[in-house]
Design a protein around this motif. Structure first.
Motif, PDB file in Angstrom:
ATOM      1  N   ALA A  83       0.835  -1.202   0.000  1.00 38.61           N
ATOM      2  CA  ALA A  83       0.000   0.000   0.000  1.00 38.61           C
ATOM      3  C   ALA A  83       0.873   1.256   0.000  1.00 38.61           C
ATOM      4  CB  ALA A  83      -0.931  -0.006   1.207  1.00 38.61           C
ATOM      5  N   HIS A  84       1.961   1.239   0.766  1.00 42.26           N
ATOM      6  CA  HIS A  84       2.891   2.371   0.746  1.00 42.26           C
ATOM      7  C   HIS A  84       3.501   2.540  -0.641  1.00 42.26           C
ATOM      8  CE1 HIS A  84       3.113   3.443   5.061  1.00 42.26           C
ATOM      9  NE2 HIS A  84       2.848   2.168   5.268  1.00 42.26           N
ATOM     10  N   LEU A  85       3.833   1.432  -1.282  1.00 44.86           N
ATOM     11  CA  LEU A  85       4.372   1.468  -2.642  1.00 44.86           C
ATOM     12  C   LEU A  85       3.365   2.081  -3.601  1.00 44.86           C
ATOM     13  CD1 LEU A  85       6.954  -0.045  -4.188  1.00 44.86           C
ATOM     14  CD2 LEU A  85       5.106  -1.464  -5.054  1.00 44.86           C
ATOM     15  N   ALA A  86       2.128   1.627  -3.508  1.00 46.50           N
ATOM     16  CA  ALA A  86       1.097   2.048  -4.459  1.00 46.50           C
ATOM     17  C   ALA A  86       0.677   3.501  -4.268  1.00 46.50           C
ATOM     18  CB  ALA A  86      -0.122   1.131  -4.333  1.00 46.50           C
ATOM     19  N   LEU A  87       0.744   4.005  -3.045  1.00 48.63           N
ATOM     20  CA  LEU A  87       0.329   5.395  -2.806  1.00 48.63           C
ATOM     21  C   LEU A  87       1.123   6.382  -3.648  1.00 48.63           C
ATOM     22  CD1 LEU A  87      -0.356   5.780   1.037  1.00 48.63           C
ATOM     23  CD2 LEU A  87      -1.967   6.132  -0.843  1.00 48.63           C
ATOM     24  N   VAL A  88       2.386   6.099  -3.877  1.00 45.75           N
ATOM     25  CA  VAL A  88       3.208   7.018  -4.662  1.00 45.75           C
ATOM     26  C   VAL A  88       2.690   7.104  -6.097  1.00 45.75           C
ATOM     27  CG1 VAL A  88       5.537   7.420  -5.573  1.00 45.75           C
ATOM     28  CG2 VAL A  88       5.227   6.672  -3.205  1.00 45.75           C
ATOM     29  N   LEU A  89       2.149   6.009  -6.609  1.00 48.06           N
ATOM     30  CA  LEU A  89       1.641   6.015  -7.988  1.00 48.06           C
ATOM     31  C   LEU A  89       0.485   6.989  -8.162  1.00 48.06           C
ATOM     32  CD1 LEU A  89       1.545   2.180  -8.794  1.00 48.06           C
ATOM     33  CD2 LEU A  89       3.495   3.744  -8.856  1.00 48.06           C
ATOM     34  N   VAL A  90      -0.278   7.217  -7.095  1.00 51.52           N
ATOM     35  CA  VAL A  90      -1.424   8.133  -7.170  1.00 51.52           C
ATOM     36  C   VAL A  90      -1.073   9.514  -6.631  1.00 51.52           C
ATOM     37  CG1 VAL A  90      -3.065   6.232  -7.028  1.00 51.52           C
ATOM     38  CG2 VAL A  90      -2.366   7.401  -4.925  1.00 51.52           C
ATOM     39  N   GLY A  91       0.214   9.751  -6.391  1.00 50.21           N
ATOM     40  CA  GLY A  91       0.658  11.080  -5.957  1.00 50.21           C
ATOM     41  C   GLY A  91       0.547  11.315  -4.478  1.00 50.21           C
ATOM     42  N   ASP A 103      18.208  10.766  -4.210  1.00 49.32           N
ATOM     43  CA  ASP A 103      18.702  10.761  -2.825  1.00 49.32           C
ATOM     44  C   ASP A 103      17.978  11.737  -1.905  1.00 49.32           C
ATOM     45  OD1 ASP A 103      20.661   8.815  -3.404  1.00 49.32           O
ATOM     46  OD2 ASP A 103      22.028  10.363  -4.142  1.00 49.32           O
ATOM     47  N   GLU A 104      16.886  12.322  -2.342  1.00 46.25           N
ATOM     48  CA  GLU A 104      16.133  13.247  -1.501  1.00 46.25           C
ATOM     49  C   GLU A 104      14.738  12.681  -1.233  1.00 46.25           C
ATOM     50  OE1 GLU A 104      14.431  17.868  -1.499  1.00 46.25           O
ATOM     51  OE2 GLU A 104      15.842  17.201  -3.053  1.00 46.25           O
ATOM     52  N   GLU A 105      14.370  12.627   0.042  1.00 52.35           N
ATOM     53  CA  GLU A 105      13.045  12.131   0.410  1.00 52.35           C
ATOM     54  C   GLU A 105      12.037  13.270   0.302  1.00 52.35           C
ATOM     55  OE1 GLU A 105      10.961  10.438   4.437  1.00 52.35           O
ATOM     56  OE2 GLU A 105      12.817   9.431   3.791  1.00 52.35           O
ATOM     57  N   MET A 106      10.901  12.969  -0.321  1.00 54.11           N
ATOM     58  CA  MET A 106       9.891  14.009  -0.531  1.00 54.11           C
ATOM     59  C   MET A 106       8.503  13.388  -0.660  1.00 54.11           C
ATOM     60  SD  MET A 106      10.906  14.916  -4.517  1.00 54.11           S
ATOM     61  CE  MET A 106      12.670  14.917  -4.177  1.00 54.11           C
ATOM     62  N   HIS A 107       7.495  14.228  -0.709  1.00 57.39           N
ATOM     63  CA  HIS A 107       6.125  13.770  -0.921  1.00 57.39           C
ATOM     64  C   HIS A 107       6.045  13.041  -2.263  1.00 57.39           C
ATOM     65  CE1 HIS A 107       1.764  13.984  -1.734  1.00 57.39           C
ATOM     66  NE2 HIS A 107       1.637  14.035  -0.414  1.00 57.39           N
ATOM     67  N   GLY A 108       5.196  12.029  -2.333  1.00 58.34           N
ATOM     68  CA  GLY A 108       5.096  11.221  -3.541  1.00 58.34           C
ATOM     69  C   GLY A 108       4.794  12.028  -4.788  1.00 58.34           C
ATOM     70  N   LEU A 109       3.883  13.006  -4.676  1.00 55.30           N
ATOM     71  CA  LEU A 109       3.525  13.825  -5.843  1.00 55.30           C
ATOM     72  C   LEU A 109       4.724  14.652  -6.301  1.00 55.30           C
ATOM     73  CD1 LEU A 109       1.411  14.783  -7.843  1.00 55.30           C
ATOM     74  CD2 LEU A 109       0.714  16.529  -6.173  1.00 55.30           C
ATOM     75  N   ASP A 110       5.477  15.206  -5.353  1.00 57.34           N
ATOM     76  CA  ASP A 110       6.653  16.001  -5.712  1.00 57.34           C
ATOM     77  C   ASP A 110       7.706  15.139  -6.398  1.00 57.34           C
ATOM     78  OD1 ASP A 110       5.510  18.270  -4.592  1.00 57.34           O
ATOM     79  OD2 ASP A 110       6.409  17.908  -2.622  1.00 57.34           O
ATOM     80  N   ALA A 111       7.847  13.901  -5.935  1.00 54.50           N
ATOM     81  CA  ALA A 111       8.824  12.995  -6.550  1.00 54.50           C
ATOM     82  C   ALA A 111       8.436  12.676  -7.991  1.00 54.50           C
ATOM     83  CB  ALA A 111       8.941  11.711  -5.733  1.00 54.50           C
ATOM     84  N   LEU A 112       7.144  12.418  -8.217  1.00 52.95           N
ATOM     85  CA  LEU A 112       6.676  12.149  -9.578  1.00 52.95           C
ATOM     86  C   LEU A 112       6.932  13.344 -10.489  1.00 52.95           C
ATOM     87  CD1 LEU A 112       3.267  10.332  -8.906  1.00 52.95           C
ATOM     88  CD2 LEU A 112       5.409   9.285  -9.652  1.00 52.95           C
ATOM     89  N   LYS A 113       6.580  14.545 -10.000  1.00 51.72           N
ATOM     90  CA  LYS A 113       6.762  15.749 -10.811  1.00 51.72           C
ATOM     91  C   LYS A 113       8.241  15.984 -11.122  1.00 51.72           C
ATOM     92  CE  LYS A 113       2.613  18.299  -9.342  1.00 51.72           C
ATOM     93  NZ  LYS A 113       2.123  19.494  -8.601  1.00 51.72           N
ATOM     94  N   ALA A 114       9.099  15.761 -10.120  1.00 48.75           N
ATOM     95  CA  ALA A 114      10.536  15.979 -10.315  1.00 48.75           C
ATOM     96  C   ALA A 114      11.094  15.046 -11.384  1.00 48.75           C
ATOM     97  CB  ALA A 114      11.278  15.789  -8.987  1.00 48.75           C
ATOM     98  N   ALA A 115      10.493  13.861 -11.498  1.00 51.82           N
ATOM     99  CA  ALA A 115      10.941  12.881 -12.490  1.00 51.82           C
ATOM    100  C   ALA A 115      10.209  13.021 -13.817  1.00 51.82           C
ATOM    101  CB  ALA A 115      10.741  11.468 -11.939  1.00 51.82           C
ATOM    102  N   GLY A 116       9.338  14.029 -13.922  1.00 59.59           N
ATOM    103  CA  GLY A 116       8.588  14.235 -15.152  1.00 59.59           C
ATOM    104  C   GLY A 116       7.430  13.271 -15.324  1.00 59.59           C
ATOM    105  N   LEU A 117       6.900  12.756 -14.219  1.00 59.70           N
ATOM    106  CA  LEU A 117       5.805  11.786 -14.260  1.00 59.70           C
ATOM    107  C   LEU A 117       4.536  12.396 -13.681  1.00 59.70           C
ATOM    108  CD1 LEU A 117       7.773   8.665 -12.920  1.00 59.70           C
ATOM    109  CD2 LEU A 117       7.321   9.274 -15.317  1.00 59.70           C
ATOM    110  N   SER A 118       3.406  11.767 -13.980  1.00 63.03           N
ATOM    111  CA  SER A 118       2.111  12.222 -13.466  1.00 63.03           C
ATOM    112  C   SER A 118       1.456  11.102 -12.669  1.00 63.03           C
ATOM    113  CB  SER A 118       1.181  12.629 -14.618  1.00 63.03           C
ATOM    114  OG  SER A 118       1.751  13.689 -15.361  1.00 63.03           O
TER     115      SER A 118
END
Length: 491
Positions: free
Chosen positions: A150-158, A166-181
């Motif tokens: 469930a923790h893994l899957a939450l990142v997929l929905v932001g 190497d930087e820990e951040m909110h899932g949505l911010d991580a997706l955006k930083a990587a160019g993902l939605s």
């Protein structure tokens, strides 16, 4: 290079390419039709108003609670949020990358009823380096690894938390930083993401790979000790191993003979003694038995990494939707308990060889505790204490997790595997065993110097030189903690 997933052919060579070489991962074109047909079957059943677990019902004890059509998508996101309550230190990046890979492969098999976009979301995170933060404690190993996944899957929905560059951040911010939605989940998809054995299987795969690497070093270390203690060669001769017929035993004996070829320290029956103690004489039997366990574990893991472990499973051809129990982690629980026991024994026999190297009553004339000035200096005396402590800890960790079960979900889920606990314990056992073997290698190298390293066989001399490149001869008492860690890195 690209690794293509089809849910059928993932193996350890491909895992090594993805995890260690960071090769790109994609869905095999031939698998896309199966995925699409499976999703169409879900939508067909839903349109027909059929009652199907996890699609229009609650979960676990709530399986008899019908969910209205208007709330089906909300049901899926609620599932992820409510189940993401794992605790403890996060899994390593290596294990989380394996979780992403294995869950994507399972969904690609075509029995989970998810849209391709869900699988692409998992692979995008893997390929772009968005690593969900997944706490390691909280799975019962049936209904799969609910909390960790469930923790893994939450990142997929932001949502949730992830590490990116190497930087820990909110899932949505991580997706955006990587160019993902982020994706939005539809019927069945939240359940399909978390109802599987991928946390335990990923941990088990990492444990297996580390154990195999350690086994490769185990024979080299044992060979160096065999020389340092002037072992009796006949115990390694092929004919005695052939008559027992375990191929792994013969394999280890042959490996030792190759490494010891040309040694001027080896002895024969009657030169110094007729036979050695078991920790030398029985290396092929013990190491061979451990290797046999690892080979069996590999077979089980390859089956599981290509398995459909969802509930329910969607069979488009027959029209069946089956609520079964493929999420139950018992095969992995048994495999990891067995692996933990085997690697505990690898450390156990290694520690016994350490004792023979340092004990003046057992080490065939070497200085007491391999000390340059016995009495004034304690030499390697306390390294044996450390090895004994680690071996004792492993004996506690080797108690099987699979014999335990605690009912959950209002006794609906009344028997569980504890497979993730078994896998996590196996990882720690391997870490401990590596340090025990590092102590043996250090002691054996010290003994080789005291004998004269020029007397070593060619291959064991190469191994000795690898150790000496990191840790010099110990001529004076000093803290050996850093030396042990350096040799453990080599192993």
């Amino acid at each position: 290079m690209t690794v293509y997933l089809n849910g059928e052919s993932l193996d350890f060579s491909k895992i090594e390419r993805v995890i260690n070489k960071r090769e790109h991962v994609a869905i095999d074109n031939g698998a896309m039709q199966k995925i699409t047909i499976s999703r169409q079957a879900v939508e067909k059943h839903l349109s027909a108003g059929e009652v199907i677990y996890g699609i229009n019902t609650g979960f676990g004890k709530f399986s008899d609670q019908l969910i209205s059509k208007d709330n089906i998508e909300k049901l899926q996101i609620n599932l992820l949020r409510s189940h993401a309550c794992a605790v403890g230190e996060p899994f390593s990046e290596k294990i989380v990358r394996l979780m992403l890979l294995l869950r994507a492969n399972a969904l690609t098999k075509g029995y989970s009823g998810v849209r391709p976009v869900v699988i692409h979301a998992l692979l995008d995170c893997l390929n772009q380096g968005v690593i969900p933060v997944v706490p390691s404690q909280g799975s019962l190993g049936a209904s799969g690894d609910l909390a960790p996944l469930a923790h893994l899957a939450l990142v997929l929905v932001g949502e949730g938390t992830a590490v990116y560059k190497d930087e820990e951040m909110h899932g949505l911010d991580a997706l955006k930083a990587a160019g993902l939605s982020p994706i939005s989940l539809q019927a069945k998809e939240g359940l399909a993401l978390i109802n599987g054995t991928q946390a335990m299987t990923a941990t088990a795969c990492a444990a297996y790979m580390d154990a195999m690497h350690l086994m490769q070093s185990a024979d080299r270390t044992a060979a160096l000790t065999f020389e340092a203690l002037r072992g009796v060669e006949e115990a390694l001769w092929e004919e005695s191993h052939q008559v027992r017929a375990f191929p792994e035993q013969s394999q280890v004996a042959a490996s030792l003979m190759r490494q010891l070829k040309g040694s001027r320290l080896m002895t024969h029956q009657g030169d110094l003694r007729v036979q050695d103690a078991y920790s030398l004489r029985c290396i092929p039997q013990v190491h061979g038995a451990i290797l046999r366990v690892l080979n069996r574990v590999k077979e089980d893991l390859i089956i599981e990494m290509n398995a459909a472990t969802d509930n329910p499973l969607i069979f488009a051809e027959s029209g069946h939707v089956i609520s079964g129990g493929n999420f139950h982690g018992e095969p992995i629980a048994f495999a990891m308990d067995f692996l933990g026991i085997a690697i505990s024994e690898l450390a156990n026999i290694s520690e016994r060889r350490v004792e023979r190297l340092v004990n003046p009553q057992l080490n065939n004339g070497l200085p007491a505790f391999l000390s340059a000035e016995p009495g004034l200096q304690s030499g390697f005396m306390i390294t044996q204490y450390v090895a004994a402590s680690l071996v004792s800890e492993n004996k506690v960790l080797a108690h099987p997790a699979s014999v335990d079960s605690i009912p959950s979900s209002g006794n609906q889920e009344d028997h569980v595997s504890m497979g993730t606990t078994a896998a996590r314990k196996a990882v720690q056992i391997i870490v401990n065993a590596k340090k025990v073997m590092a102590i043996e290698a250090l002691c054996a190298a010290q003994a080789a110097d005291l004998h004269g390293s020029e007397l070593l066989a060619g291959r064991t001399y190469d191994f000795y030189q690898t150790i000496r490149a990191r840790v010099p001869f110990v001529a004076e008492d000093q803290s050996l903690s850093a030396a042990i860690e350096k040799v453990a890195e080599i192993l």
